[in-house]
Design an enzyme around this catalytic site. Structure first.
Site, mmCIF file in Angstrom:
data_model
loop_
_atom_site.group_PDB
_atom_site.id
_atom_site.type_symbol
_atom_site.label_atom_id
_atom_site.label_comp_id
_atom_site.label_asym_id
_atom_site.label_seq_id
_atom_site.Cartn_x
_atom_site.Cartn_y
_atom_site.Cartn_z
ATOM 1 N N ARG A 269 90.628 63.346 61.801
ATOM 2 C CA ARG A 269 89.678 62.519 62.543
ATOM 3 C C ARG A 269 88.647 61.915 61.595
ATOM 4 O O ARG A 269 88.021 62.625 60.827
ATOM 5 C CB ARG A 269 88.966 63.375 63.598
ATOM 6 C CG ARG A 269 89.971 63.945 64.581
ATOM 7 C CD ARG A 269 89.331 64.582 65.772
ATOM 8 N NE ARG A 269 90.375 65.146 66.626
ATOM 9 C CZ ARG A 269 90.165 65.860 67.704
ATOM 10 N NH1 ARG A 269 88.913 66.098 68.088
ATOM 11 N NH2 ARG A 269 91.160 66.326 68.415
ATOM 12 N N ARG A 284 82.933 70.876 61.743
ATOM 13 C CA ARG A 284 83.416 69.518 61.976
ATOM 14 C C ARG A 284 83.985 68.965 60.679
ATOM 15 O O ARG A 284 83.251 68.672 59.744
ATOM 16 C CB ARG A 284 82.250 68.646 62.475
ATOM 17 C CG ARG A 284 82.655 67.306 63.063
ATOM 18 C CD ARG A 284 81.461 66.600 63.652
ATOM 19 N NE ARG A 284 80.847 67.395 64.702
ATOM 20 C CZ ARG A 284 81.186 67.318 66.002
ATOM 21 N NH1 ARG A 284 82.083 66.453 66.384
ATOM 22 N NH2 ARG A 284 80.595 68.087 66.886
ATOM 23 N N GLU A 356 82.135 74.795 71.259
ATOM 24 C CA GLU A 356 83.453 74.443 71.779
ATOM 25 C C GLU A 356 84.567 74.870 70.827
ATOM 26 O O GLU A 356 84.522 74.602 69.627
ATOM 27 C CB GLU A 356 83.517 72.925 71.987
ATOM 28 C CG GLU A 356 84.867 72.462 72.501
ATOM 29 C CD GLU A 356 84.987 70.939 72.541
ATOM 30 O OE1 GLU A 356 83.944 70.260 72.585
ATOM 31 O OE2 GLU A 356 86.132 70.459 72.530
ATOM 32 N N SER A 359 89.413 72.655 74.597
ATOM 33 C CA SER A 359 89.117 71.725 75.670
ATOM 34 C C SER A 359 90.410 71.534 76.445
ATOM 35 O O SER A 359 91.417 71.128 75.877
ATOM 36 C CB SER A 359 88.641 70.405 75.065
ATOM 37 O OG SER A 359 88.099 69.572 76.060
ATOM 38 N N ARG A 397 88.133 76.572 63.848
ATOM 39 C CA ARG A 397 86.941 77.158 64.481
ATOM 40 C C ARG A 397 87.164 78.618 64.859
ATOM 41 O O ARG A 397 86.225 79.422 64.840
ATOM 42 C CB ARG A 397 86.553 76.339 65.713
ATOM 43 C CG ARG A 397 85.974 74.978 65.320
ATOM 44 C CD ARG A 397 85.339 74.253 66.474
ATOM 45 N NE ARG A 397 84.822 72.953 66.013
ATOM 46 C CZ ARG A 397 84.267 72.039 66.796
ATOM 47 N NH1 ARG A 397 84.150 72.277 68.110
ATOM 48 N NH2 ARG A 397 83.818 70.912 66.305
#
Length: 429
Positions: A269, A284, A356, A359, A397
Site C-alpha cells: 500500500r 503501518r 485494528e 476488518s 500487527r
RNA sequence: GGAGACGUGGCCGAGAGGCUGAAGGCGCUCCCCUGCUAAGGGAGUAUAGGGUUUGUAGCUCUAUCGAGGGUUCGAAUCCCUCCGUCUCCGCCA
C-alpha cells in the site's frame, strides 16, 4: 456498484442510505443523465433495427438477382446517423458509469449512523489487558533491544516504511502465518489458495479499489519498448483482490455454495494520504503480511456468514491469548464497498490502546455486481452472489501484539502454547 | 526470446460476407412409450441491456462467436492491435 434499477426506482431509500454515510449524491444530475440515456438508447436501438432490416432485404433482393441500387440509396445516411447516435449514447453512458462508480455501498439497517470512528460501537471484549509488574516496552523497543528489527537497513535497501526483521522475530512471523492458514483451512473449512501478487485493472475494478483509490496502489511501470501489451499490473493491496476475483464472470452452481477461501500474501500500500500517522514502528508499512478470509455466499446467508467469519478471525486472537475488542463500524467509518463491517482491535500495551488487526465486511452484491459473479439455483436465472472478506489476521500487527503482550521482565517473549509447535517447541524467544 | 497452429453456446464441433443467436452431437429439463433397468419417440435448453409494465410474467428491440478497433448496406466469416491456449526450439527456478 449499486443496482441501477434500485437507483431509478427507490430513490428515497438510496438517498437515505447514502446520507447515513454522509455521502452527498447529486440525484438531479443522475436523473438528467438517465433521461438522456433512455432517449438516446431507444433511438439508437431503433436505428440499429432499421439497419438490420434493410441489410436483410438487400441480401434477399440480391439473392433473387434484383437490382439493389435503389435499396442501397434508401439507407444512404442511416450509417452516419447511427454513428452520431452511438457516440452520444456512449458519452452519456460513460458519464453515468462514472457517477455510478463513485457511489459507495448502502449501509445495512443494523449499521449505526455516524461520521467517523467516534460513532463506532464496541460490541464485545475478550480477555483482560495484562497488569505488568514492570513497565512494558513497545514493540520497537523490544525488537531493537534484541536486534530483531533494522529500520535503517530497510530504508537503505528500499525506502521508509519498509521493515527488515531478523532471527526469531522473522521466524515468529512465519510461524504465525502457518498457524493462521492451518487453523482456517483445517478447522474453519476454508480452502487454501495461492494467488498472484500482481493483478490487472479489471480485478481491482471488481473489488472496488479502482477507479476511485488508484493513489493507494503501487502500479508496475511497464517497459514500453519491450512490453507492447495494453495491460497494466498493480501490486495487490490485499489478497481480497485476487481471491474474490476468482469468481469474476463465473456462474457458480448453488449446490457448491458457500465458497470459502483462505490465502496468505504480502500486501502493498502506498498510503499516499497517510503521512504523519504511525510513522514509527511496524504498525503501518508499505509492505506487510496478511492472511485473508474470503467467502462467496447465497444472499440469504451473508449476514450469518459475516458473524461466522468474524469469529474465525477472533479465534486466532484467542488462541494467541491476545485481548481484543469487537467494534461495529458506523456508516461513516466503513470502507467504500462495505455494507457492514466489524473491526477486531487488539490490545497493544506499548500504546495502551486497542488497534485494528482485522476488518471483516459483508459487501452484499456491491462487488459481485461489478465483477458479474453469480450463482444459479436449479434452472433459475443467475443471481448475484454476496461477497465477504476479513483479515484472519494481519500477520505483521499480530507479530507486534505477541511481542508487546507476552513480553517478560527479563526481555524475553513467551510463545503462546498454540504457537509453540510452529516454533520448533520453543516456549520463549 | 524464436517458429507455427488455434480461440464458436454447459461440453464437443460445423460454419469461410446476407437465409446463422448460430447446423449436428453430447449433456441437462419436461412429456410419451415400455414389468424394472437399458433402449426408443416428442418438446425445450445462452447471457446482458433497453422499451412496454405495479412487476425479476408476457411481448418486443438491441448487443454478444477470446477482447478492442476497422472495412461493408450487411461480419462468427475480411483487415489491424491486444489477450490467451497448444506444439517445437532456446533460456531459466
Amino acid at each position: 456498484m449499486l443496482d441501477t434499477k434500485q437507483l431509478r426506482n427507490d430513490m428515497d431509500e438510496v438517498l437515505a442510505g447514502l446520507a447515513k454515510r454522509n455521502f452527498s449524491f447529486d440525484y438531479a444530475q443522475f436523473q438528467t443523465l438517465e433521461a438522456q440515456r433512455k432517449q438516446l438508447q431507444t433511438q439508437t436501438e431503433t436505428l440499429q433495427a432499421q439497419r438490420n432490416q434493410s441489410a436483410k432485404s438487400i441480401g434477399q433482393a440480391k439473392a433473387r438477382g434484383e437490382d439493389i441500387a435503389p435499396l442501397l440509396a434508401s439507407v444512404d445516411d442511416l450509417g452516419a446517423q447511427l454513428e452520431r447516435n452511438k457516440q452520444a449514447l456512449d458519452s452519456v453512458q460513460q458519464q453515468l458509469e462514472q457517477l455510478l462508480l463513485s457511489i459507495p455501498n448502502l449501509p445495512h439497517d443494523s449499521v449505526p449512523a455516524g461520521l467517523d470512528e467516534s460513532g463506532n460501537i464496541e460490541v464485545s471484549r475478550w480477555g483482560t489487558p495484562r497488569e505488568f509488574d514492570f513497565s512494558p516496552l513497545d514493540h520497537v523497543a523490544i525488537a531493537e533491544q534484541r536486534g530483531w528489527y533494522d529500520n535503517d537497513a530497510a530504508t537503505k535497501i528500499s525506502a521508509g516504511r519498509f521493515a527488515v526483521l531478523k532471527g526469531p522475530m522473522a521466524r515468529l512471523q512465519r510461524a504465525l502465518t502457518q498457524f493462521m492458514l492451518d487453523t482456517h483451512s483445517h478447522i474453519h473449512g476454508y480452502e487454501e489458495v495461492y494467488v498472484p501478487y500482481l493483478v490487472n485493472q479489471d480485478s481491482l475494478f471488481g473489488t472496488g479499489q479502482l477507479p476511485k483509490f488508484a493513489k493507494d496502489l503501487y502500479k508496475i511501470e511497464k517497459d514500453a519498448e519491450h512490453d507492447t501489451s495494453d495491460r497494466d499490473l498493480y501490486l495487490i493491496p490485499t489478497a481480497e483482490v485476487p481471491i474474490t476475483n476468482l469468481v469474476r464472470g463465473e456462474i457458480v452452481d448453488a449446490a457448491n455454495l458457500p465458497l470459502k477461501f483462505v490465502g496468505h500474501t504480502p500486501c502493498f500500500r502506498s498510503e499516499a494520504g497517510s503521512y504523519g500517522r504511525d510513522v514509527k514502528g511496524l504498525i503501518r508499512q508499505h509492505q506487510f503480511e496478511k492472511v485473508e478470509l474470503v467467502q462467496l455466499v447465497h444472499p440469504n446467508d451473508s449476514y450469518m456468514a459475516l458473524e461466522a467469519l468474524t469469529e474465525h478471525a477472533a479465534s486466532i486472537l484467542e488462541a494467541l491469548e491476545l485481548p481484543y475488542r469487537k467494534v461495529l463500524l458506523c456508516a461513516g467509518d466503513m470502507g467504500f464497498s462495505a455494507a457492514k463491517t466489524y473491526d477486531l482491535e487488539v490490545w497493544l500495551p506499548g500504546q495502551q490502546a486497542y488497534r485494528e488487526i482485522s476488518s471483516c465486511s459483508n459487501f452484499e452484491d456491491f462487488q459481485t455486481r461489478r465483477m458479474m459473479a453469480r450463482y444459479r439455483e436449479d434452472q433459475d436465472k443467475p443471481q448475484l452472489l454476496h461477497s465477504l472478506n476479513g483479515s484472519g489476521l494481519a500477520v505483521g500487527r499480530t507479530l507486534l501484539a505477541v511481542l508487546e503482550n507476552h513480553q517478560q521482565a527479563d526481555g524475553r517473549i513467551a510463545i503462546p502454547a498454540a504457537l509453540q509447535s510452529y516454533m520448533g517447541g520453543l516456549t520463549h524467544i
